[in-house]
Design a protein around this motif. Sequence first.
Motif, PDB file in Angstrom:
ATOM      1  N   ASN A  89       1.038  -1.147   0.807  1.00  0.00           N
ATOM      2  CA  ASN A  89      -0.036   0.392  -0.161  1.00  0.00           C
ATOM      3  C   ASN A  89       0.847   1.271   0.238  1.00  0.00           C
ATOM      4  O   ASN A  89       0.636   2.696   0.138  1.00  0.00           O
ATOM      5  N   VAL A  90       2.379   1.628  -0.123  1.00  0.00           N
ATOM      6  CA  VAL A  90       2.772   2.421   0.315  1.00  0.00           C
ATOM      7  C   VAL A  90       3.681   3.149  -1.594  1.00  0.00           C
ATOM      8  O   VAL A  90       3.159   2.300  -3.068  1.00  0.00           O
ATOM      9  N   ALA A  91       2.809   4.350  -1.620  1.00  0.00           N
ATOM     10  CA  ALA A  91       3.169   4.656  -2.788  1.00  0.00           C
ATOM     11  C   ALA A  91       3.987   5.216  -3.227  1.00  0.00           C
ATOM     12  O   ALA A  91       5.132   4.711  -2.675  1.00  0.00           O
ATOM     13  N   PHE A  92       4.129   4.368  -4.692  1.00  0.00           N
ATOM     14  CA  PHE A  92       5.316   4.473  -5.606  1.00  0.00           C
ATOM     15  C   PHE A  92       6.260   5.497  -5.457  1.00  0.00           C
ATOM     16  O   PHE A  92       4.960   6.640  -5.691  1.00  0.00           O
ATOM     17  N   VAL A  93       7.452   5.538  -6.329  1.00  0.00           N
ATOM     18  CA  VAL A  93       8.137   7.446  -5.955  1.00  0.00           C
ATOM     19  C   VAL A  93       8.636   7.059  -7.751  1.00  0.00           C
ATOM     20  O   VAL A  93       8.850   5.682  -8.172  1.00  0.00           O
ATOM     21  N   GLN A  94       9.239   7.596  -8.147  1.00  0.00           N
ATOM     22  CA  GLN A  94       9.020   8.122 -10.294  1.00  0.00           C
ATOM     23  C   GLN A  94      10.284   8.312 -10.267  1.00  0.00           C
ATOM     24  O   GLN A  94      11.035   9.238  -9.562  1.00  0.00           O
ATOM     25  N   SER A 116      12.817   3.110  -1.298  1.00  0.00           N
ATOM     26  CA  SER A 116      14.390   2.331  -0.847  1.00  0.00           C
ATOM     27  C   SER A 116      14.622   2.379  -2.191  1.00  0.00           C
ATOM     28  O   SER A 116      16.108   1.803  -2.608  1.00  0.00           O
ATOM     29  N   THR A 117      14.127   1.662  -3.496  1.00  0.00           N
ATOM     30  CA  THR A 117      14.308   1.322  -5.038  1.00  0.00           C
ATOM     31  C   THR A 117      15.306   2.293  -5.541  1.00  0.00           C
ATOM     32  O   THR A 117      16.297   2.145  -5.820  1.00  0.00           O
ATOM     33  N   ILE A 118      14.025   3.666  -5.076  1.00  0.00           N
ATOM     34  CA  ILE A 118      14.798   4.155  -6.120  1.00  0.00           C
ATOM     35  C   ILE A 118      15.892   5.124  -5.141  1.00  0.00           C
ATOM     36  O   ILE A 118      16.748   5.539  -6.851  1.00  0.00           O
ATOM     37  N   GLN A 119      15.896   4.674  -4.510  1.00  0.00           N
ATOM     38  CA  GLN A 119      17.524   5.779  -3.605  1.00  0.00           C
ATOM     39  C   GLN A 119      18.660   4.861  -4.098  1.00  0.00           C
ATOM     40  O   GLN A 119      19.185   5.149  -3.784  1.00  0.00           O
ATOM     41  N   VAL A 124      23.743   3.914  -7.176  1.00  0.00           N
ATOM     42  CA  VAL A 124      24.666   3.328  -7.586  1.00  0.00           C
ATOM     43  C   VAL A 124      25.368   4.726  -8.269  1.00  0.00           C
ATOM     44  O   VAL A 124      26.400   3.902  -8.852  1.00  0.00           O
ATOM     45  N   ALA A 125      24.294   5.020  -8.592  1.00  0.00           N
ATOM     46  CA  ALA A 125      24.503   5.810  -9.471  1.00  0.00           C
ATOM     47  C   ALA A 125      26.058   7.508  -9.403  1.00  0.00           C
ATOM     48  O   ALA A 125      26.432   7.025  -9.738  1.00  0.00           O
ATOM     49  N   ALA A 126      25.735   7.762  -7.683  1.00  0.00           N
ATOM     50  CA  ALA A 126      26.139   8.506  -7.655  1.00  0.00           C
ATOM     51  C   ALA A 126      27.800   7.585  -7.603  1.00  0.00           C
ATOM     52  O   ALA A 126      29.008   8.474  -7.764  1.00  0.00           O
ATOM     53  N   VAL A 127      27.791   7.019  -7.411  1.00  0.00           N
ATOM     54  CA  VAL A 127      28.693   5.592  -7.149  1.00  0.00           C
ATOM     55  C   VAL A 127      29.977   5.521  -8.272  1.00  0.00           C
ATOM     56  O   VAL A 127      31.127   5.603  -7.847  1.00  0.00           O
ATOM     57  N   LEU A 128      29.237   5.175  -8.942  1.00  0.00           N
ATOM     58  CA  LEU A 128      29.575   4.946 -10.000  1.00  0.00           C
ATOM     59  C   LEU A 128      30.250   6.176 -10.898  1.00  0.00           C
ATOM     60  O   LEU A 128      30.913   6.297 -12.105  1.00  0.00           O
ATOM     61  N   PRO A 197      22.354  -2.129   0.963  1.00  0.00           N
ATOM     62  CA  PRO A 197      22.020  -3.102   1.883  1.00  0.00           C
ATOM     63  C   PRO A 197      20.964  -3.665   1.791  1.00  0.00           C
ATOM     64  O   PRO A 197      20.160  -4.767   1.727  1.00  0.00           O
ATOM     65  N   ASN A 198      19.873  -3.505   0.812  1.00  0.00           N
ATOM     66  CA  ASN A 198      18.308  -3.953   0.068  1.00  0.00           C
ATOM     67  C   ASN A 198      18.548  -4.908  -0.796  1.00  0.00           C
ATOM     68  O   ASN A 198      17.556  -4.959  -0.727  1.00  0.00           O
ATOM     69  N   LEU A 199      19.451  -4.846  -1.783  1.00  0.00           N
ATOM     70  CA  LEU A 199      19.728  -5.856  -2.475  1.00  0.00           C
ATOM     71  C   LEU A 199      19.504  -7.323  -2.349  1.00  0.00           C
ATOM     72  O   LEU A 199      20.504  -7.409  -1.540  1.00  0.00           O
TER      73      LEU A 199
END
Length: 228
Positions: A89-94, A116-119, A124-128, A197-199
């Motif tokens: 029921n959690v709203a998704f983020v685009q 959490s997925t979007i974050q 990952v993008a920032a690390v690379l 950590p959530n992978l």
Amino acid sequence: MYRLTGSVGQGGRNAHDDVLLVQKQLNKNAHITSAIGTLPETGIMDEATLRAILSFQRAVVRLGSPDGRVDPHGRTWRMLLGDQPQATNVAFVQLSGENGNFYLYESQDRVWGTASTIQSIRNVAAVLKPHGFEIAIGDISFQQGGRMAPHGSHRRGTDVDIRPVRADGRRAPVTISDPNYSHARTKLLVEALHAEPNLKLILFNDSKMAGVRFWEGHHNHLHVRFEE
């Protein structure tokens, strides 16, 4: 083709053709939960098939007390065929705002996910970014979840398709057999994903890549799943 004539599983009729059909559908959905694995499609109701049914009911159908049975008109069978609503029921983020270290290769209505997925994608993008290449993000989920053709997953806001990294930096598809595929850069991507950590898992067919699982059809993208 997809008509179940009787119940399959615990206490079911377990006719050969029905069991075979359920095994095939479980295998099509196996990447939804790593606990299922690939079943031998024998048409014989065995312990492995029962465990797979129970695992699917826990992870996808969300039954509080899984019964280990697939009925012809029941919820488990409908969901094995792809009739799955949004999982939470959690709203998704685009995912939006291309910033030089990721870009989208699918339409924006297909890149909604849990916060959490979007974050994690942004992390990952920032690390690379210091490594001088960007990552290509494909399908995640629709805003309300549910079935996203042609996938068996991407319903829950936690699955993300990412292209392997090209050596030439072009914004274009690439496969692991393409001379423009960069194993070294894709390895950095996999390592950055594992730092989150959530992978939960990565499906990808580069046999020389550590930290991924082979799954048919994943030679041109990484299927990344995060925890909910």
